[in-house]
Design a protein around this motif. Structure first.
Motif, short mmCIF file in Angstrom:
data_model
loop_
_atom_site.label_atom_id
_atom_site.label_comp_id
_atom_site.label_asym_id
_atom_site.label_seq_id
_atom_site.Cartn_x
_atom_site.Cartn_y
_atom_site.Cartn_z
N GLU A 200 -70.65 69.86 119.30
CA GLU A 200 -71.77 69.05 120.00
C GLU A 200 -72.50 69.15 121.04
O GLU A 200 -72.86 68.44 120.84
CB GLU A 200 -70.69 67.65 119.93
CG GLU A 200 -71.45 66.56 120.09
CD GLU A 200 -69.79 65.04 120.29
OE1 GLU A 200 -69.89 64.50 121.41
OE2 GLU A 200 -68.53 65.49 120.32
N PHE A 201 -72.54 69.82 121.62
CA PHE A 201 -73.06 70.41 122.80
C PHE A 201 -73.86 71.55 122.91
O PHE A 201 -74.36 71.87 123.42
CB PHE A 201 -72.02 70.69 123.58
CG PHE A 201 -71.07 69.54 124.39
CD1 PHE A 201 -71.36 68.53 125.18
CD2 PHE A 201 -69.70 69.55 123.93
CE1 PHE A 201 -70.58 67.97 125.18
CE2 PHE A 201 -69.12 68.74 124.47
CZ PHE A 201 -68.94 68.32 125.15
N GLU B 180 -77.37 70.20 123.26
CA GLU B 180 -77.86 69.01 122.55
C GLU B 180 -77.19 68.04 123.33
O GLU B 180 -77.15 67.02 122.65
CB GLU B 180 -76.96 69.18 121.10
CG GLU B 180 -77.15 70.55 120.17
CD GLU B 180 -78.86 69.69 119.91
OE1 GLU B 180 -78.88 68.79 119.54
OE2 GLU B 180 -79.70 70.80 120.23
N ALA B 181 -75.55 68.36 124.25
CA ALA B 181 -75.15 67.20 125.29
C ALA B 181 -75.18 67.95 126.20
O ALA B 181 -74.94 69.30 126.40
CB ALA B 181 -75.04 66.29 124.34
N SER C 231 -75.53 62.61 126.56
CA SER C 231 -77.65 62.97 125.25
C SER C 231 -78.49 61.75 125.25
O SER C 231 -78.23 60.54 125.80
CB SER C 231 -76.77 62.68 123.61
OG SER C 231 -76.17 61.44 123.45
N CYS C 232 -79.17 62.36 124.32
CA CYS C 232 -79.74 61.15 124.20
C CYS C 232 -80.49 61.36 123.44
O CYS C 232 -79.87 61.89 121.73
CB CYS C 232 -82.02 61.65 125.39
SG CYS C 232 -81.85 61.98 126.79
N THR C 233 -81.33 60.41 122.61
CA THR C 233 -81.87 59.56 121.08
C THR C 233 -82.35 59.46 120.55
O THR C 233 -83.30 58.44 122.12
CB THR C 233 -80.33 59.36 120.13
OG1 THR C 233 -81.22 58.90 119.14
CG2 THR C 233 -80.31 57.43 120.95
N TYR D 44 -81.18 57.04 126.78
CA TYR D 44 -80.44 57.42 127.04
C TYR D 44 -79.28 57.44 126.44
O TYR D 44 -78.84 55.85 126.35
CB TYR D 44 -80.20 57.94 128.60
CG TYR D 44 -81.13 58.42 129.35
CD1 TYR D 44 -81.41 59.07 129.23
CD2 TYR D 44 -81.84 57.55 129.51
CE1 TYR D 44 -82.41 60.57 129.72
CE2 TYR D 44 -83.32 57.84 130.50
CZ TYR D 44 -83.15 59.81 130.81
OH TYR D 44 -84.70 60.22 131.27
#
Length: 357
Positions: A141-142, A270-271, A286-288, A295
Motif C-alpha cells: 500500500e505504501f 505511494e502513501a 495519500s493523494c488521488t 488529498y
C-alpha cells in the motif's frame, strides 16, 4: 516441553515485575528472581511466591528454568544473558542488547552457539500502529518506504542523578541508548530492516550537569547534583542512510527546549503514515486524481489485545513452550541497532559521518 514455562527474572525492579506479572497472567510459573538489592528481591519473592537469589549464577544453578527475562542495568546484560544461553535457557533481554557494541557482539555469539532462543525487548513493535502499518506495507500500500522521521522527545525528563541511567559505565550512554534505542528500532522495523551504511549524529549534554534544573514532571525526583554525577548525553540529532537509500532522521531528548513528542512520520512512494508512540491511532496520507485532484487522509483507530510488553511476553513464552523461533526481535536485529547507536556516538565524537561495514 510443557505448555507452562518455568520463568525466572534477573533484575526484580519495575520492568522485571512487569514481565513477571505478564508471565503469571499468561498462565506460566514465575519460579525465581535474582537481584543484588535485598529489599527489591524480597518484595518480588513475596509478591510472586518465588525463590530469591542475590545473583543470577546461583539462580541458574539451583532452579530448573526454561526461560529468563533480563532487566538489569545495561552493563550486566552480557553476563546474565551469556550464562543463561550457555545453559540453553531461553532469554528475553530488555533493550538495548548491551551497553557497548563489543558486549552485544559477545551476546549474539553466545546465542549462535546455544540451542536456546534469544529475543531482544522492543515492545513498540507489538502495538496497533506498528501492526497496522507493517500489514499494509507488506501488502504494497505504501510502495517503497523512503524516509522515516523518528521522534522521542521529552521537554524535561532526565532520570534521577545518581541512578544507573546517568552513569556511563553502567548504562553505556544517556538519552540515545535509553529511549533513542526505541526510536531507532521502530524506524528500522517499519522500513523492514534495510542495511544501514552511513550514520551522522551529534549528541549533547546541555542540562544534566546544571546545578539548577527545572523538573516540572518530577522525573528526577529531587534534583541534587551532590547526590551523583552526570556523564552521559541528554539529547541527540542523527541521520541514518541505508543501502537502498531509505533514510531516517532521528530526534531524541531527555531534555530540550521544545514541545515533547513521540511522533513518527513515514513517507512512501505511494502513501505515507503518521502516528504517536503510546497511542492507538494511525493516519494514512495519500493523494488521488479520482473525481478531482485531492488529498486523502484516513484515520485508523483500533486496539490490539494484548499489545506492547504483554504481547511481546506472550510471543516469547509461546515460542519457548513450542520450541519454534518466531523470527522477530532477533539477536541480529538487536546487534544492528547497537551498531547504529555506536556509530552515532562515534560520529559525534569524531565530528563526521561514520560508514558501517
Amino acid at each position: 516441553m510443557s505448555d507452562t514455562v518455568r520463568f525466572g527474572v534477573v533484575g526484580c525492579g519495575g520492568m522485571g515485575r512487569t514481565h513477571a506479572g505478564n508471565a503469571r497472567e499468561l498462565g506460566h510459573h514465575v519460579v525465581a528472581g535474582a537481584d543484588v538489592v535485598d529489599g527489591v528481591r524480597e518484595t518480588f519473592t513475596e509478591d510472586f511466591h518465588a525463590a530469591g537469589y542475590a545473583n543470577h549464577e546461583e539462580m541458574y544453578d539451583e532452579e530448573d528454568l526454561d526461560a529468563v527475562v533480563i532487566t538489569t542495568p545495561n552493563k550486566f546484560h552480557e553476563p546474565a544473558a551469556v550464562d543463561a544461553l550457555e545453559r540453553d535457557i531461553a532469554v528475553l533481554c530488555e533493550k538495548p542488547l548491551a551497553h557497548t557494541l563489543e558486549s552485544a557482539e559477545r551476546i549474539v555469539a553466545a546465542a549462535e552457539e546455544s540451542d536456546a532462543l534469544l529475543m531482544v525487548g522492543f515492545h513498540n513493535r507489538f502495538t496497533t500502529p506498528a501492526e497496522v502499518f507493517t500489514t499494509r506495507r507488506d501488502a504494497g500500500e505504501f510502495g517503497d518506504v523512503t524516509h522515516i522521521e523518528a521522534n522521542y522527545l521529552r521537554r524535561r525528563g532526565i532520570p534521577g542523578l545518581g541512578s544507573w541511567f546517568t552513569n556511563h559505565e553502567l548504562s553505556g550512554g544517556g538519552a540515545l541508548i535509553d529511549i533513542g534505542v526505541h526510536a531507532i528500532d521502530l524506524a528500522l522495523y517499519l522500513a523492514d530492516f534495510p542495511e544501514v551504511v552511513e550514520v551522522t549524529g551529534v549528541t549533547r549534554s546541555e542540562f544534566g550537569t546544571r546545578e539548577e534544573y527545572a523538573d516540572p514532571d518530577g522525573w528526577a525526583g529531587n534534583w541534587d547534583t551532590s547526590e551523583g554525577g552526570f556523564d552521559v548525553d541528554d539529547s541527540v540529532s542523527a541521520f541514518i542512510r541505508c543501502a537502498d537509500d531509505t533514510t531516517i532522521s532521528l530526534e531524541v531528548s531527555w531534555a530540550a527546549n521544545r514541545e515533547p513528542t513521540h511522533e513518527f512520520h513515514v513517507r512512501g512512494s505511494e502513501a505515507g503514515a503518521q502516528f504517536e508512540l503510546g497511542e492507538e491511532e494511525l493516519t494514512l496520507l495519500s493523494c488521488t486524481t479520482e473525481g478531482t485532484d485531492q488529498y486523502v487522509d484516513t484515520e485508523l483507530d483500533g486496539e490490539l489485545e494484548p499489545s506492547g510488553h504483554k504481547a511481546e511476553d506472550e510471543l516469547f513464552l509461546d515460542a519457548v513452550a513450542s520450541g519454534e523461533d518466531p523470527g522477530i526481535n532477533t539477536p541480529e536485529q538487536g546487534l544492528q541497532i547497537q551498531q547504529v547507536i555506536d556509530a552515532i556516538y562515534r560520529s559525534s565524537e569524531e565530528g563526521g559521518a561514520v560508514v558501517l561495514d
